[in-house]
Design an enzyme around this catalytic site. Structure first.
Site, mmCIF file in Angstrom:
data_model
loop_
_atom_site.group_PDB
_atom_site.id
_atom_site.type_symbol
_atom_site.label_atom_id
_atom_site.label_comp_id
_atom_site.label_asym_id
_atom_site.label_seq_id
_atom_site.Cartn_x
_atom_site.Cartn_y
_atom_site.Cartn_z
ATOM 1 N N TYR A 1 0.852 -1.203 0.000
ATOM 2 C CA TYR A 1 0.000 0.000 0.000
ATOM 3 C C TYR A 1 0.876 1.237 0.000
ATOM 4 C CZ TYR A 1 -5.007 -0.026 -0.006
ATOM 5 O OH TYR A 1 -6.291 -0.056 -0.437
ATOM 6 N N GLU B 1 -0.486 4.864 -0.477
ATOM 7 C CA GLU B 1 -1.278 6.090 -0.687
ATOM 8 C C GLU B 1 -0.394 7.325 -0.571
ATOM 9 O OE1 GLU B 1 -4.452 5.965 2.130
ATOM 10 O OE2 GLU B 1 -5.754 4.825 0.772
ATOM 11 N N ASP C 1 -7.292 13.412 -24.684
ATOM 12 C CA ASP C 1 -7.360 12.008 -24.267
ATOM 13 C C ASP C 1 -6.757 11.177 -25.396
ATOM 14 O OD1 ASP C 1 -7.979 9.402 -23.693
ATOM 15 O OD2 ASP C 1 -10.084 9.776 -23.192
ATOM 16 N N THR D 1 -4.709 5.882 -21.457
ATOM 17 C CA THR D 1 -4.524 4.529 -20.957
ATOM 18 C C THR D 1 -3.116 4.098 -21.338
ATOM 19 O OG1 THR D 1 -5.401 3.646 -23.022
ATOM 20 C CG2 THR D 1 -6.954 3.863 -21.198
HETATM 21 C C1 LIG Z 1 -10.155 3.220 -23.653
HETATM 22 C C2 LIG Z 1 -10.464 4.651 -23.480
HETATM 23 C C3 LIG Z 1 -10.788 5.190 -22.219
HETATM 24 C C4 LIG Z 1 -11.085 4.352 -21.002
HETATM 25 O O1 LIG Z 1 -10.149 3.516 -20.569
HETATM 26 P P1 LIG Z 1 -10.502 2.339 -19.530
HETATM 27 O O2 LIG Z 1 -9.164 1.893 -19.109
HETATM 28 O O3 LIG Z 1 -11.299 1.333 -20.287
HETATM 29 O O4 LIG Z 1 -11.298 2.956 -18.419
HETATM 30 C C5 LIG Z 1 -10.943 6.555 -22.121
HETATM 31 N N1 LIG Z 1 -10.815 7.346 -23.191
HETATM 32 C C6 LIG Z 1 -10.550 6.860 -24.417
HETATM 33 C C7 LIG Z 1 -10.423 7.792 -25.567
HETATM 34 C C8 LIG Z 1 -10.379 5.497 -24.600
HETATM 35 O O5 LIG Z 1 -10.130 5.026 -25.822
#
Ligand SMILES: *Cc1c(COP(=O)(O)O)cnc(C)c1O
Length: 422
Positions: free
Chosen positions: A57, A59, A203, A229
């Site tokens: 752990y 945190e 993202d 991710t």
């Molecule tokens: C895959 C994805 C996510 C979410 O990822 P998870 O690990 O499945 O929660 C968020 N944004 C985009 C653009 C993605 O392709």
């Protein structure tokens, strides 16, 4: 025993679960994996995820933890952070988000209040659930306004993005998505975000590996916050990271912990560090460009067979196919292809007249098949199998589908995956 690394202790202790692991390893090895969000991690990444780091752990952040015994974990997390910063050229990195969805939620939590307006790409146009879809917490707890793509081009409509941004004055603008076959114009998003004083969140979950390998432009320097991710084209373990400029670093760290999460998953942090180390090697640049070359070759081969590609092709690892011209819906096609040894997902296409759980299209990606060594020369064969399997599905000809599955298995025996030995 076929899983790599071998799992003899698990097999002895819990044959039921070990059997499922072995079955899944074989399934992954025997199918053409065209799921655009999936990949095969290296043996080294797999080993890192299966270590005693899972016992700890921690945190907090290095030097400011809430439990003792962090002598090693602090060093580990520092390595992961340094590698992330260096690979993407970012001022700051947080490697603790459990996955992509909580990483995005941390960005909302850092820079918006419940009820505030956010602007993201609509789900039907290729956005992610966490970009403000009505069923997601991001659509329920925030006032989510959604942009889309132009019908004629299948590309982001920046006039619409600017109009919506000026009308609604969002706190956050989110660039990126899950079904975008074309290059994302981060400077164009940045200009609009600047005009309305919004924080730009890029993202890059799908394209992080392409960016790391120089096969897609980077949002760093344009977006103040970059979420991703680690398990898609970047080819790391399931997990996520947030990169920021210096100004937005503290707010993101506070949002991840203590805002949203407890202890980070240290075995995942280790595996992320390993994957980032791999992505910094020259071979990974070759990999990223090979992923795009395979996608372009597959796009050309499918187009030649009369498949209708959204936006007419691809710039990255991803293809979105509208199956209307093949007189089959996405779901029955995806299920037939799975039986034929070709694994992908049904997907909405922009302006889809059908319902999200029974949409018109399929989504494909080439990150995984490139990892196992398939090249542009293989793509006409894959397109031919897809065409045959879809025709067989329409004719309810299961024998033909079985035959394709056998041909797929035969080809793939020459292209092993890390994680399985036949
Ligand atoms: C895959 C994805 C996510 C979410 O990822 P998870 O690990 O499945 O929660 C968020 N944004 C985009 C653009 C993605 O392709």
């Amino acid at each position: 025993m076929t899983h790599q690394p071998p799992i003899p202790t698990l097999t002895a202790a819990d044959p039921d679960i070990a059997g499922l692991v072995e079955d899944e390893a074989r399934r992954q090895a025997e199918k053409i994996r065209l799921i655009a969000s999936e990949n095969y991690v290296s043996q080294a990444v797999l080993e890192a995820t299966g270590t005693v780091l899972t016992n700890k752990y921690s945190e907090g952040y290095a030097g400011k933890r809430y439990y003792e015994g962090q002598q090693v974990i602090d060093r580990l997390e520092a390595v992961a952070i340094e590698r992330a910063k260096s690979l993407f050229g970012a001022d700051h990195a947080n490697v603790q988000p459990y996955s992509g969805s909580p990483a995005n939620l941390a960005a909302y939590f850092a820079f918006a209040q419940p009820g505030d307006t956010v602007l993201g790409m609509g789900l039907p146009a290729g956005g992610h659930l966490t970009h403000g879809a009505s069923v997601s917490i991001t659509g329920k707890w925030f006032n989510a306004v959604q942009y889309g793509v132009r019908k004629e081009t299948g590309r982001v409509d920046f006039d619409q993005v600017r109009d919506l941004a000026k009308e609604h004055r969002p706190k956050l603008i989110i660039a990126g998505g899950t079904a975008i076959p074309r290059t994302i114009d981060f400077p164009a998003f940045a200009e609009i975000a600047r005009e309305v004083g919004a924080v730009l969140v890029a993202d890059i979950s799908h394209i992080a590996g392409l960016i790391a390998g120089g096969a897609h432009p980077s949002p760093v320097g344009h977006a103040q916050v970059v979420t991703t991710t680690t398990h898609k084209t970047l080819r790391g373990p399931r997990g996520a990271m947030i990169l920021t400029d210096a100004e937005h670093a503290k707010a993101i760290d506070k949002a991840v912990f203590p805002g949203l999460q407890g202890g980070p998953h240290n075995h995942t942090t280790a595996a992320i560090a390993v994957a980032l180390g791999e992505a910094a090697k020259p071979e990974f640049r070759d990999y990223a460009h090979a992923v795009v070359a395979n996608a372009k070759a597959l796009a050309a081969a499918l187009t030649e067979r009369g498949f209708d590609l959204v936006s007419g092709g691809t710039d990255n690892h991803l293809l979105l196919v509208d199956l209307t011209s093949k007189q089959i819906a996405g779901k029955p096609a995806a299920k037939a292809l799975d039986r034929a040894g070709i694994e992908l997902n049904f997907n909405t296409v922009p302006f889809d007249p059908r319902k999200p759980f029974d949409p018109s299209g399929i989504r494909l990606g080439t990150a995984a098949i490139t990892t196992r060594g398939l090249t542009p020369e293989h793509q006409p064969q894959i397109a031919e199998w897809m065409d045959r399997a879809i025709a067989a599905a329409a004719a309810e000809d299961e024998a033909s589908i079985d035959k394709i599955a056998g041909e797929v298995r035969d080809l793939l025996t020459a292209y092993p995956i890390p994680g399985y030995r036949a």
